[in-house]
Design a protein around this motif. Sequence first.
Motif, PDB file in Angstrom:
ATOM      1  N   VAL A  77       0.860  -1.187   0.000  1.00  0.00           N
ATOM      2  CA  VAL A  77       0.000   0.000   0.000  1.00  0.00           C
ATOM      3  C   VAL A  77       0.895   1.235   0.000  1.00  0.00           C
ATOM      4  CG1 VAL A  77      -1.879  -1.178   1.207  1.00  0.00           C
ATOM      5  CG2 VAL A  77      -0.221   0.122   2.520  1.00  0.00           C
ATOM      6  N   GLU A  78       0.338   2.365  -0.431  1.00  0.00           N
ATOM      7  CA  GLU A  78       1.058   3.634  -0.448  1.00  0.00           C
ATOM      8  C   GLU A  78       0.325   4.625   0.450  1.00  0.00           C
ATOM      9  OE1 GLU A  78       1.360   4.841  -4.532  1.00  0.00           O
ATOM     10  OE2 GLU A  78       2.203   2.908  -5.122  1.00  0.00           O
ATOM     11  N   LEU A  79       1.094   5.405   1.209  1.00  0.00           N
ATOM     12  CA  LEU A  79       0.509   6.311   2.202  1.00  0.00           C
ATOM     13  C   LEU A  79       1.033   7.719   2.031  1.00  0.00           C
ATOM     14  CD1 LEU A  79      -1.169   6.587   4.872  1.00  0.00           C
ATOM     15  CD2 LEU A  79       0.978   6.204   6.068  1.00  0.00           C
ATOM     16  N   ALA A  80       0.127   8.690   2.172  1.00  0.00           N
ATOM     17  CA  ALA A  80       0.481  10.107   2.257  1.00  0.00           C
ATOM     18  C   ALA A  80      -0.341  10.671   3.404  1.00  0.00           C
ATOM     19  CB  ALA A  80       0.170  10.831   0.956  1.00  0.00           C
ATOM     20  N   GLY A  81       0.307  10.972   4.524  1.00  0.00           N
ATOM     21  CA  GLY A  81      -0.382  11.467   5.709  1.00  0.00           C
ATOM     22  C   GLY A  81      -0.052  10.608   6.907  1.00  0.00           C
ATOM     23  N   GLU A  82      -1.043  10.372   7.768  1.00  0.00           N
ATOM     24  CA  GLU A  82      -0.831   9.575   8.975  1.00  0.00           C
ATOM     25  C   GLU A  82      -1.884   8.485   9.065  1.00  0.00           C
ATOM     26  OE1 GLU A  82      -0.246  10.050  13.797  1.00  0.00           O
ATOM     27  OE2 GLU A  82      -1.031  11.746  12.657  1.00  0.00           O
ATOM     28  N   ALA A  83      -1.428   7.277   9.373  1.00  0.00           N
ATOM     29  CA  ALA A  83      -2.347   6.142   9.495  1.00  0.00           C
ATOM     30  C   ALA A  83      -1.849   5.197  10.565  1.00  0.00           C
ATOM     31  CB  ALA A  83      -2.484   5.407   8.168  1.00  0.00           C
ATOM     32  N   LEU A  84      -2.797   4.546  11.231  1.00  0.00           N
ATOM     33  CA  LEU A  84      -2.491   3.491  12.190  1.00  0.00           C
ATOM     34  C   LEU A  84      -2.900   2.180  11.537  1.00  0.00           C
ATOM     35  CD1 LEU A  84      -1.648   2.794  15.171  1.00  0.00           C
ATOM     36  CD2 LEU A  84      -4.082   2.678  15.614  1.00  0.00           C
ATOM     37  N   PHE A  85      -1.976   1.211  11.506  1.00  0.00           N
ATOM     38  CA  PHE A  85      -2.217  -0.078  10.861  1.00  0.00           C
ATOM     39  C   PHE A  85      -2.249  -1.177  11.907  1.00  0.00           C
ATOM     40  CE2 PHE A  85      -0.290   2.521   7.610  1.00  0.00           C
ATOM     41  CZ  PHE A  85      -0.937   2.153   6.439  1.00  0.00           C
ATOM     42  N   SER A  86      -3.258  -2.043  11.836  1.00  0.00           N
ATOM     43  CA  SER A  86      -3.304  -3.279  12.597  1.00  0.00           C
ATOM     44  C   SER A  86      -3.295  -4.393  11.554  1.00  0.00           C
ATOM     45  CB  SER A  86      -4.560  -3.343  13.464  1.00  0.00           C
ATOM     46  OG  SER A  86      -4.576  -4.547  14.189  1.00  0.00           O
ATOM     47  N   VAL A  87      -2.086  -4.890  11.269  1.00  0.00           N
ATOM     48  CA  VAL A  87      -1.865  -5.771  10.124  1.00  0.00           C
ATOM     49  C   VAL A  87      -2.237  -7.212  10.454  1.00  0.00           C
ATOM     50  CG1 VAL A  87      -0.140  -6.630   8.503  1.00  0.00           C
ATOM     51  CG2 VAL A  87      -0.029  -4.263   9.299  1.00  0.00           C
ATOM     52  N   THR A  88      -2.991  -7.826   9.554  1.00  0.00           N
ATOM     53  CA  THR A  88      -3.324  -9.241   9.660  1.00  0.00           C
ATOM     54  C   THR A  88      -2.072 -10.058   9.375  1.00  0.00           C
ATOM     55  OG1 THR A  88      -5.564  -8.799   8.920  1.00  0.00           O
ATOM     56  CG2 THR A  88      -4.783 -11.071   8.734  1.00  0.00           C
ATOM     57  N   LYS A  89      -1.786 -11.019  10.251  1.00  0.00           N
ATOM     58  CA  LYS A  89      -0.581 -11.828  10.098  1.00  0.00           C
ATOM     59  C   LYS A  89      -0.695 -12.748   8.895  1.00  0.00           C
ATOM     60  CE  LYS A  89       0.747 -11.709  14.788  1.00  0.00           C
ATOM     61  NZ  LYS A  89       0.699 -11.536  15.968  1.00  0.00           N
ATOM     62  N   ASN A  90       0.366 -12.750   8.085  1.00  0.00           N
ATOM     63  CA  ASN A  90       0.486 -13.659   6.957  1.00  0.00           C
ATOM     64  C   ASN A  90       1.965 -13.732   6.586  1.00  0.00           C
ATOM     65  OD1 ASN A  90       0.453 -15.121   4.601  1.00  0.00           O
ATOM     66  ND2 ASN A  90      -1.220 -13.971   3.668  1.00  0.00           N
ATOM     67  N   PRO A  91       2.719 -14.664   7.191  1.00  0.00           N
ATOM     68  CA  PRO A  91       4.166 -14.741   6.944  1.00  0.00           C
ATOM     69  C   PRO A  91       4.527 -14.977   5.476  1.00  0.00           C
ATOM     70  CG  PRO A  91       3.544 -16.121   8.797  1.00  0.00           C
ATOM     71  CD  PRO A  91       2.276 -15.642   8.162  1.00  0.00           C
ATOM     72  N   GLN A  92       3.634 -15.570   4.683  1.00  0.00           N
ATOM     73  CA  GLN A  92       3.929 -15.822   3.280  1.00  0.00           C
ATOM     74  C   GLN A  92       3.793 -14.561   2.423  1.00  0.00           C
ATOM     75  OE1 GLN A  92       1.794 -18.009   5.025  1.00  0.00           O
ATOM     76  NE2 GLN A  92       3.571 -19.325   5.348  1.00  0.00           N
ATOM     77  N   LYS A  93       3.048 -13.563   2.921  1.00  0.00           N
ATOM     78  CA  LYS A  93       2.839 -12.324   2.175  1.00  0.00           C
ATOM     79  C   LYS A  93       3.144 -11.143   3.082  1.00  0.00           C
ATOM     80  CE  LYS A  93      -0.564 -12.931  -1.385  1.00  0.00           C
ATOM     81  NZ  LYS A  93      -1.828 -12.459  -1.887  1.00  0.00           N
ATOM     82  N   PRO A  94       4.383 -10.640   3.087  1.00  0.00           N
ATOM     83  CA  PRO A  94       4.681  -9.491   3.942  1.00  0.00           C
ATOM     84  C   PRO A  94       3.849  -8.266   3.539  1.00  0.00           C
ATOM     85  CG  PRO A  94       6.593 -10.112   2.620  1.00  0.00           C
ATOM     86  CD  PRO A  94       5.517 -11.086   2.320  1.00  0.00           C
ATOM     87  N   PHE A  95       3.548  -7.439   4.528  1.00  0.00           N
ATOM     88  CA  PHE A  95       2.761  -6.224   4.320  1.00  0.00           C
ATOM     89  C   PHE A  95       3.745  -5.074   4.169  1.00  0.00           C
ATOM     90  CE2 PHE A  95       0.067  -2.654   5.529  1.00  0.00           C
ATOM     91  CZ  PHE A  95      -1.124  -2.971   4.905  1.00  0.00           C
ATOM     92  N   ILE A  96       3.656  -4.325   3.073  1.00  0.00           N
ATOM     93  CA  ILE A  96       4.582  -3.237   2.767  1.00  0.00           C
ATOM     94  C   ILE A  96       3.796  -1.931   2.726  1.00  0.00           C
ATOM     95  CG2 ILE A  96       6.289  -2.342   1.138  1.00  0.00           C
ATOM     96  CD1 ILE A  96       7.052  -5.113   2.093  1.00  0.00           C
ATOM     97  N   VAL A  97       4.267  -0.935   3.487  1.00  0.00           N
ATOM     98  CA  VAL A  97       3.711   0.417   3.405  1.00  0.00           C
ATOM     99  C   VAL A  97       4.831   1.311   2.914  1.00  0.00           C
ATOM    100  CG1 VAL A  97       2.635   2.330   4.627  1.00  0.00           C
ATOM    101  CG2 VAL A  97       2.189  -0.011   5.367  1.00  0.00           C
ATOM    102  N   SER A  98       4.581   2.035   1.828  1.00  0.00           N
ATOM    103  CA  SER A  98       5.620   2.923   1.320  1.00  0.00           C
ATOM    104  C   SER A  98       5.075   4.341   1.195  1.00  0.00           C
ATOM    105  CB  SER A  98       6.159   2.429  -0.022  1.00  0.00           C
ATOM    106  OG  SER A  98       5.149   2.412  -0.988  1.00  0.00           O
ATOM    107  N   SER A  99       6.000   5.276   1.325  1.00  0.00           N
ATOM    108  CA  SER A  99       5.687   6.686   1.150  1.00  0.00           C
ATOM    109  C   SER A  99       6.816   7.272   0.310  1.00  0.00           C
ATOM    110  CB  SER A  99       5.601   7.379   2.512  1.00  0.00           C
ATOM    111  OG  SER A  99       6.871   7.412   3.113  1.00  0.00           O
ATOM    112  N   GLU A 100       6.869   8.580   0.255  1.00  0.00           N
ATOM    113  CA  GLU A 100       7.921   9.233  -0.519  1.00  0.00           C
ATOM    114  C   GLU A 100       9.310   8.910   0.023  1.00  0.00           C
ATOM    115  OE1 GLU A 100       9.531  13.725  -1.199  1.00  0.00           O
ATOM    116  OE2 GLU A 100       7.377  13.455  -1.030  1.00  0.00           O
TER     117      GLU A 100
END
Length: 182
Positions: A77-100
Amino acid sequence: RVKVRYLNFIRYAAVALIMLVDGAAVLWLQYGRQHMIDVTAANGVMALTLPDSTKVWLNQGTTLRYPEVFDGDERHVELAGEALFSVTKNPQKPFIVSSEGVRTKVLGTVFDFKTNVGDNHEEVSLLEGKLEITGSHGEGKVIIQPNQKAVIDKNSHTMEVKNVYAPLEAVWHDGMIPFANM
């Protein structure tokens, strides 16, 4: 005559090949691309659930861009601003948050990500789990633990890890002030 027929055959074959390639390109552009969703929290805090059941709270003025379906071997996912994430666990698919300026990689955790900090800074505060943070412009890579915050300076291209009381970094999402162990 044979030469002329051969040249005509080559011309028709070339036209047919061009039409076939163009048709495939149009179909790929129409159906092959992943449909992206852009969400902006216009008034106050906005809560949403991503396709993988990850819960996200967007602070006012924040924009989140994510795919309609998480295909492939990562959830990005891509973020601009402020967010709180509660990420669902899935070791086979890492969760990536990117910004500038920052890219974070998680397997399952709760963290606050701010891209709109003044003076060209970005901050990532960890509430639960473990988080790998990589600067987008050569700032390096760090792994932070709960109650730590990574501060990325986009001007000097540096990254600093600070100890914080992380629940205070994320009070904006529910309007509560935590007093645990105070």
